[in-house]
Scaffold this motif. Structure first.
Motif, PDB file in Angstrom:
ATOM      1  N   ILE A 172       2.359 -10.533 -44.628  1.00 54.60           N
ATOM      2  CA  ILE A 172       2.840  -8.944 -43.753  1.00 54.60           C
ATOM      3  C   ILE A 172       1.372  -8.500 -43.890  1.00 54.60           C
ATOM      4  CG2 ILE A 172       4.066  -7.234 -43.320  1.00 54.60           C
ATOM      5  CD1 ILE A 172       6.268  -8.705 -45.321  1.00 54.60           C
ATOM      6  N   ASN A 173       1.338  -8.055 -42.757  1.00 58.26           N
ATOM      7  CA  ASN A 173      -0.368  -7.446 -43.160  1.00 58.26           C
ATOM      8  C   ASN A 173      -0.055  -6.016 -42.909  1.00 58.26           C
ATOM      9  OD1 ASN A 173      -2.517  -8.902 -43.636  1.00 58.26           O
ATOM     10  ND2 ASN A 173      -1.882 -10.710 -41.606  1.00 58.26           N
ATOM     11  N   ARG A 174      -0.844  -5.140 -42.172  1.00 58.84           N
ATOM     12  CA  ARG A 174      -0.541  -3.703 -41.304  1.00 58.84           C
ATOM     13  C   ARG A 174      -2.036  -2.948 -41.932  1.00 58.84           C
ATOM     14  NH1 ARG A 174       2.126   1.636 -43.667  1.00 58.84           N
ATOM     15  NH2 ARG A 174       0.093   1.935 -45.415  1.00 58.84           N
ATOM     16  N   TYR A 175      -1.890  -3.355 -40.049  1.00 59.04           N
ATOM     17  CA  TYR A 175      -3.450  -2.029 -39.608  1.00 59.04           C
ATOM     18  C   TYR A 175      -3.240  -0.875 -38.941  1.00 59.04           C
ATOM     19  CZ  TYR A 175      -4.754  -7.266 -38.525  1.00 59.04           C
ATOM     20  OH  TYR A 175      -4.880  -8.983 -39.205  1.00 59.04           O
ATOM     21  N   VAL A 176      -3.869   0.142 -40.071  1.00 58.89           N
ATOM     22  CA  VAL A 176      -4.048   1.353 -38.787  1.00 58.89           C
ATOM     23  C   VAL A 176      -5.173   1.052 -38.034  1.00 58.89           C
ATOM     24  CG1 VAL A 176      -2.798   1.879 -40.611  1.00 58.89           C
ATOM     25  CG2 VAL A 176      -4.958   2.488 -41.187  1.00 58.89           C
ATOM     26  N   PRO A 234      -5.800 -10.715 -26.184  1.00 56.93           N
ATOM     27  CA  PRO A 234      -4.442  -8.953 -26.825  1.00 56.93           C
ATOM     28  C   PRO A 234      -3.143  -9.741 -27.034  1.00 56.93           C
ATOM     29  CG  PRO A 234      -4.506  -9.486 -24.123  1.00 56.93           C
ATOM     30  CD  PRO A 234      -5.127 -10.454 -24.559  1.00 56.93           C
ATOM     31  N   LEU A 235      -2.753  -9.339 -28.633  1.00 58.27           N
ATOM     32  CA  LEU A 235      -1.458  -9.887 -28.488  1.00 58.27           C
ATOM     33  C   LEU A 235      -0.457  -8.458 -28.389  1.00 58.27           C
ATOM     34  CD1 LEU A 235      -2.371 -12.130 -31.881  1.00 58.27           C
ATOM     35  CD2 LEU A 235      -1.050 -12.893 -29.420  1.00 58.27           C
ATOM     36  N   PHE A 236       0.541  -8.491 -28.310  1.00 60.23           N
ATOM     37  CA  PHE A 236       1.387  -7.146 -27.817  1.00 60.23           C
ATOM     38  C   PHE A 236       3.274  -6.948 -29.043  1.00 60.23           C
ATOM     39  CE2 PHE A 236      -0.944  -7.902 -23.964  1.00 60.23           C
ATOM     40  CZ  PHE A 236      -1.077  -6.695 -24.175  1.00 60.23           C
ATOM     41  N   GLN A 239       0.009   1.857 -35.999  1.00 71.99           N
ATOM     42  CA  GLN A 239       0.150   1.037 -36.551  1.00 71.99           C
ATOM     43  C   GLN A 239       0.603   0.157 -36.244  1.00 71.99           C
ATOM     44  OE1 GLN A 239       2.651   1.133 -40.686  1.00 71.99           O
ATOM     45  NE2 GLN A 239       4.551   1.613 -39.368  1.00 71.99           N
ATOM     46  N   ARG A 240      -0.179  -1.219 -36.548  1.00 69.53           N
ATOM     47  CA  ARG A 240       0.521  -2.912 -36.263  1.00 69.53           C
ATOM     48  C   ARG A 240       0.768  -3.431 -37.128  1.00 69.53           C
ATOM     49  NH1 ARG A 240      -2.797  -8.309 -36.167  1.00 69.53           N
ATOM     50  NH2 ARG A 240      -0.810  -9.548 -34.156  1.00 69.53           N
ATOM     51  N   ILE A 241       1.687  -3.972 -36.733  1.00 65.94           N
ATOM     52  CA  ILE A 241       2.116  -5.162 -38.328  1.00 65.94           C
ATOM     53  C   ILE A 241       2.189  -6.091 -38.128  1.00 65.94           C
ATOM     54  CG2 ILE A 241       3.994  -5.578 -40.031  1.00 65.94           C
ATOM     55  CD1 ILE A 241       4.456  -2.537 -40.137  1.00 65.94           C
ATOM     56  N   VAL A 293       3.053 -19.579 -38.083  1.00 68.73           N
ATOM     57  CA  VAL A 293       3.530 -19.210 -36.946  1.00 68.73           C
ATOM     58  C   VAL A 293       3.261 -17.144 -37.189  1.00 68.73           C
ATOM     59  CG1 VAL A 293       5.848 -18.241 -36.029  1.00 68.73           C
ATOM     60  CG2 VAL A 293       5.118 -20.434 -36.772  1.00 68.73           C
ATOM     61  N   SER A 294       2.738 -16.492 -36.588  1.00 64.87           N
ATOM     62  CA  SER A 294       2.260 -15.276 -36.342  1.00 64.87           C
ATOM     63  C   SER A 294       2.654 -14.130 -35.418  1.00 64.87           C
ATOM     64  CB  SER A 294       0.777 -15.098 -36.284  1.00 64.87           C
ATOM     65  OG  SER A 294       0.072 -14.454 -36.286  1.00 64.87           O
ATOM     66  N   LEU A 295       3.352 -13.624 -36.124  1.00 65.98           N
ATOM     67  CA  LEU A 295       3.977 -12.487 -35.624  1.00 65.98           C
ATOM     68  C   LEU A 295       3.171 -10.767 -34.755  1.00 65.98           C
ATOM     69  CD1 LEU A 295       6.983 -10.550 -33.824  1.00 65.98           C
ATOM     70  CD2 LEU A 295       8.009 -10.736 -36.242  1.00 65.98           C
ATOM     71  N   VAL A 305      -6.520  -7.040 -30.550  1.00 71.33           N
ATOM     72  CA  VAL A 305      -7.302  -8.302 -29.580  1.00 71.33           C
ATOM     73  C   VAL A 305      -7.787  -9.821 -30.404  1.00 71.33           C
ATOM     74  CG1 VAL A 305      -9.105  -8.954 -28.600  1.00 71.33           C
ATOM     75  CG2 VAL A 305      -8.243  -6.746 -27.895  1.00 71.33           C
ATOM     76  N   PHE A 306      -6.198 -10.418 -30.913  1.00 71.11           N
ATOM     77  CA  PHE A 306      -7.053 -11.233 -32.101  1.00 71.11           C
ATOM     78  C   PHE A 306      -7.561 -12.386 -30.648  1.00 71.11           C
ATOM     79  CE2 PHE A 306      -4.866 -16.533 -32.659  1.00 71.11           C
ATOM     80  CZ  PHE A 306      -5.065 -15.449 -34.063  1.00 71.11           C
ATOM     81  N   GLN A 307      -8.817 -12.431 -32.527  1.00 75.34           N
ATOM     82  CA  GLN A 307     -10.112 -13.465 -31.828  1.00 75.34           C
ATOM     83  C   GLN A 307      -9.736 -15.450 -32.022  1.00 75.34           C
ATOM     84  OE1 GLN A 307     -12.507 -11.331 -34.227  1.00 75.34           O
ATOM     85  NE2 GLN A 307     -13.929 -11.803 -32.643  1.00 75.34           N
TER      86      GLN A 307
HETATM   87  C1  SIN Z   1      -4.415 -13.002 -40.110  1.00 70.90           C
HETATM   88  O1  SIN Z   1      -5.256 -14.042 -39.520  1.00 70.90           O
HETATM   89  O2  SIN Z   1      -3.701 -13.644 -41.553  1.00 70.90           O
HETATM   90  C2  SIN Z   1      -4.058 -12.261 -39.459  1.00 70.90           C
HETATM   91  C3  SIN Z   1      -3.725 -12.373 -38.349  1.00 70.90           C
HETATM   92  C4  SIN Z   1      -3.276 -11.350 -37.521  1.00 70.90           C
HETATM   93  O3  SIN Z   1      -3.304 -10.022 -37.298  1.00 70.90           O
HETATM   94  O4  SIN Z   1      -2.832 -11.639 -36.394  1.00 70.90           O
END
Ligand code: SIN
Ligand code: FE2
Length: 226
Positions: free
Chosen positions: A132-136, A182-184, A216-218, A157-159, A166-168
């Motif tokens: 689980i990643n949190r982006y501020v 773009p991921l929403f 935030q984005r989780i 599998v990435s939620l 913006v996903f690269q």
């Molecule tokens: C990841 O690569 O672990 C994270 C990808 C994401 O945050 O969309």
């Protein structure tokens, strides 16, 4: 932290984008897909389960082997959790912060991840790890390959939840050109099979306020790690 109001928001960041319809499936590689809004019907069950996991294993900022503190804060649930410190990247059965096992993966997480994998034509997906990643705002994830897992063909599998990002999605060399996708909130990206080792990353998160998750984005990533 999470609110119950689902008021739609418009973000000028993506104003020049064609509108995206929940249910739309975008193929971004031979065995890679973005499932638009796939998780939306699950969120009333999923978000309370996420809150429980975060209470047991709060977000923390980890240090890379190179000595940099990651801008993204992490935690995990499931049998295995991904961690990094000065000695390297790895999966562990215990949360290094508490010495106790990572919280169990909630049933709803597993069911959703399996349903998304199936939608992307990956059968028999049995995730044992959920990072689980949190982006501020300002947080980013530089281009990398996911390669600490035992199976390197089973999908990731990435939620995405909360603020858009913006996903690269690149190639097999770091220097290959990458798509910017773009991921929403509620979108799920799935990549596996021949695409499993593609480089990917997330551009610095733009400031904003998401009606349900705030500023935030989780991101939850499910994998077969062990
Ligand atoms: C990841 O690569 O672990 C994270 C990808 C994401 O945050 O969309
Ligand atoms: Fe990754």
């Amino acid at each position: 932290m999470m609110r119950n109001d689902d008021t739609p928001i418009t973000l000028d960041l993506f104003a020049d984008q064609a509108p995206i319809t929940p249910g739309q499936v975008e193929q971004i590689g031979q065995q890679s897909f973005v499932l638009r809004g796939f998780a939306l019907p699950w969120l009333d069950r999923l978000l309370p389960a996420l809150e429980n996991v975060l209470q047991a294993a709060p977000f923390r900022q980890m240090v890379t082997p190179g000595g940099f503190t990651m801008s993204v804060a992490l935690t995990s649930c499931g049998v295995l959790g991904w961690t990094t410190d000065r000695s390297g990247y790895r999966y562990t059965a215990d949360d290094p912060q508490t010495g106790h096992p990572w919280p169990d993966m909630p049933h709803v997480f597993r069911e959703l991840a399996q349903a998304a994998a199936r939608e992307a034509r990956f059968e028999h997906f049995e995730p044992d790890a959920c990072l689980i990643n949190r982006y501020v705002p300002g947080a980013r994830m530089s281009l990398h390959q996911d390669k600490n897992e035992r199976s390197l063909t089973a999908p990731v599998v990435s939620l995405s939840l909360g603020l858009p990002a913006v996903f690269q999605f690149g190639g097999f060399e770091r220097s290959d050109k990458s798509q910017r996708i773009p991921l929403f909130h509620g979108d799920i990206a799935v990549w596996g099979g021949v695409d499993r080792l593609r480089y990917h990353g997330v551009l610095p998160l733009k400031p904003g306020e998401h009606p349900r998750l705030g500023a935030q984005r989780i991101n939850l990533t499910f994998r077969m790690a062990g």
